[in-house]
Design a protein around this motif. Structure first.
Motif, PDB file in Angstrom:
ATOM      1  N   LEU A  18       0.850  -1.184   0.000  1.00 44.19           N
ATOM      2  CA  LEU A  18       0.000   0.000   0.000  1.00 44.19           C
ATOM      3  C   LEU A  18       0.891   1.242   0.000  1.00 44.19           C
ATOM      4  O   LEU A  18       1.749   1.397   0.870  1.00 44.19           O
ATOM      5  CB  LEU A  18      -0.896  -0.005   1.245  1.00 44.19           C
ATOM      6  N   ILE A  19       0.708   2.086  -0.995  1.00 45.93           N
ATOM      7  CA  ILE A  19       1.444   3.341  -1.104  1.00 45.93           C
ATOM      8  C   ILE A  19       0.396   4.450  -1.132  1.00 45.93           C
ATOM      9  O   ILE A  19      -0.511   4.430  -1.971  1.00 45.93           O
ATOM     10  CB  ILE A  19       2.313   3.373  -2.379  1.00 45.93           C
ATOM     11  N   ILE A  20       0.528   5.399  -0.214  1.00 44.36           N
ATOM     12  CA  ILE A  20      -0.427   6.506  -0.127  1.00 44.36           C
ATOM     13  C   ILE A  20       0.353   7.809  -0.200  1.00 44.36           C
ATOM     14  O   ILE A  20       1.345   7.991   0.507  1.00 44.36           O
ATOM     15  CB  ILE A  20      -1.235   6.444   1.190  1.00 44.36           C
ATOM     16  N   ARG A  21      -0.117   8.698  -1.053  1.00 42.79           N
ATOM     17  CA  ARG A  21       0.550   9.989  -1.224  1.00 42.79           C
ATOM     18  C   ARG A  21      -0.524  11.062  -1.336  1.00 42.79           C
ATOM     19  O   ARG A  21      -1.438  10.952  -2.152  1.00 42.79           O
ATOM     20  CB  ARG A  21       1.398   9.950  -2.486  1.00 42.79           C
ATOM     21  N   ASN A 138      12.033  -6.181  -2.736  1.00 45.27           N
ATOM     22  CA  ASN A 138      13.499  -6.199  -2.657  1.00 45.27           C
ATOM     23  C   ASN A 138      14.143  -5.610  -3.902  1.00 45.27           C
ATOM     24  O   ASN A 138      15.270  -5.131  -3.855  1.00 45.27           O
ATOM     25  CB  ASN A 138      14.021  -7.613  -2.415  1.00 45.27           C
ATOM     26  N   GLY A 139      13.419  -5.626  -5.026  1.00 42.91           N
ATOM     27  CA  GLY A 139      13.912  -5.051  -6.273  1.00 42.91           C
ATOM     28  C   GLY A 139      13.639  -3.562  -6.413  1.00 42.91           C
ATOM     29  O   GLY A 139      13.938  -2.968  -7.439  1.00 42.91           O
ATOM     30  N   GLY A 140      13.034  -2.958  -5.393  1.00 43.90           N
ATOM     31  CA  GLY A 140      12.815  -1.514  -5.409  1.00 43.90           C
ATOM     32  C   GLY A 140      11.438  -1.060  -5.846  1.00 43.90           C
ATOM     33  O   GLY A 140      11.247   0.111  -6.182  1.00 43.90           O
ATOM     34  N   TYR A 141      10.446  -1.961  -5.828  1.00 38.83           N
ATOM     35  CA  TYR A 141       9.092  -1.628  -6.287  1.00 38.83           C
ATOM     36  C   TYR A 141       8.541  -0.377  -5.605  1.00 38.83           C
ATOM     37  O   TYR A 141       8.101   0.557  -6.276  1.00 38.83           O
ATOM     38  CB  TYR A 141       8.169  -2.828  -6.052  1.00 38.83           C
ATOM     39  N   GLU A 142       8.559  -0.359  -4.278  1.00 35.53           N
ATOM     40  CA  GLU A 142       7.943   0.759  -3.559  1.00 35.53           C
ATOM     41  C   GLU A 142       8.734   2.045  -3.755  1.00 35.53           C
ATOM     42  O   GLU A 142       8.168   3.120  -3.931  1.00 35.53           O
ATOM     43  CB  GLU A 142       7.766   0.397  -2.085  1.00 35.53           C
ATOM     44  N   ASN A 143      10.062   1.959  -3.771  1.00 40.15           N
ATOM     45  CA  ASN A 143      10.896   3.136  -4.019  1.00 40.15           C
ATOM     46  C   ASN A 143      10.679   3.653  -5.447  1.00 40.15           C
ATOM     47  O   ASN A 143      10.549   4.856  -5.672  1.00 40.15           O
ATOM     48  CB  ASN A 143      12.372   2.810  -3.777  1.00 40.15           C
ATOM     49  N   GLY A 144      10.632   2.728  -6.403  1.00 37.08           N
ATOM     50  CA  GLY A 144      10.390   3.117  -7.793  1.00 37.08           C
ATOM     51  C   GLY A 144       9.041   3.780  -7.975  1.00 37.08           C
ATOM     52  O   GLY A 144       8.911   4.781  -8.697  1.00 37.08           O
TER      53      GLY A 144
END
Length: 162
Positions: A18-21, A138-144
């Motif tokens: 879950l990503i909320i902005r 681990n591959g950067g999904y949330e950061n990306g």
């Protein structure tokens, strides 16, 4: 006895992200930036990995196909899926998978909730398995995704002032 599928064996709570902005932008412009290839190519993906393949049939049942290219000129494996639900300025639901054989599919729900000139953008991803989630996180999904949302806001600001 048939083997259980990962989705049947693993709780959704263990497979979701879950990503909320909260963004200082109207929902209709954020939605537009998600719905047109010419906009998607300007913001989608991590910084330094622009979309260089962007095919979209933006309608329920329509399909999309994307690939990004890094600074080294190497293109990522293509990925894509199908738009499952679209409610203008409110919600987009789509499936997404890499084209490689045996790739699992995630389902992504993006919601746009506008209040007092700000929009809460929520990206809810349900991965097919815990292993798939682990690999992506681990591959950067949330950061990306976060980098992409920064670029999305930059784009929408220019759209607002156009």
């Amino acid at each position: 006895m048939p083997a259980k599928t990962p989705a049947a064996a693993e709780p959704v709570a263990d497979r979701e992200s879950l990503i909320i902005r909260v963004m200082d932008a109207p929902a209709h412009l954020l939605f537009e930036a998600y719905s047109k290839p010419e906009h998607m190519m300007k913001w989608f993906g991590p910084k330094g990995y622009p979309l260089t393949l962007c095919e979209m049939d933006f309608r329920p049942g329509g399909r999309f196909r994307f690939a990004m290219t890094g600074a080294d000129g190497q293109q990522t494996p293509p990925f894509g899926g199908q738009y499952l639900e679209i409610i203008p300025n409110q919600k987009i639901v789509y499936s997404n998978t890499f084209e490689a054989p045996g790739s699992e599919t995630m389902v992504v729900t993006v919601t746009f909730a506008e209040k007092a000139g700000q929009t809460t953008l929520t990206i809810h991803t349900v991965f097919a398995s815990v292993a798939m989630k682990t690999l992506h996180v681990n591959g950067g999904y949330e950061n990306g995704m976060g980098c992409g949302l920064d670029q999305l806001l930059d784009l929408v600001i220019t759209m607002e002032h156009a």
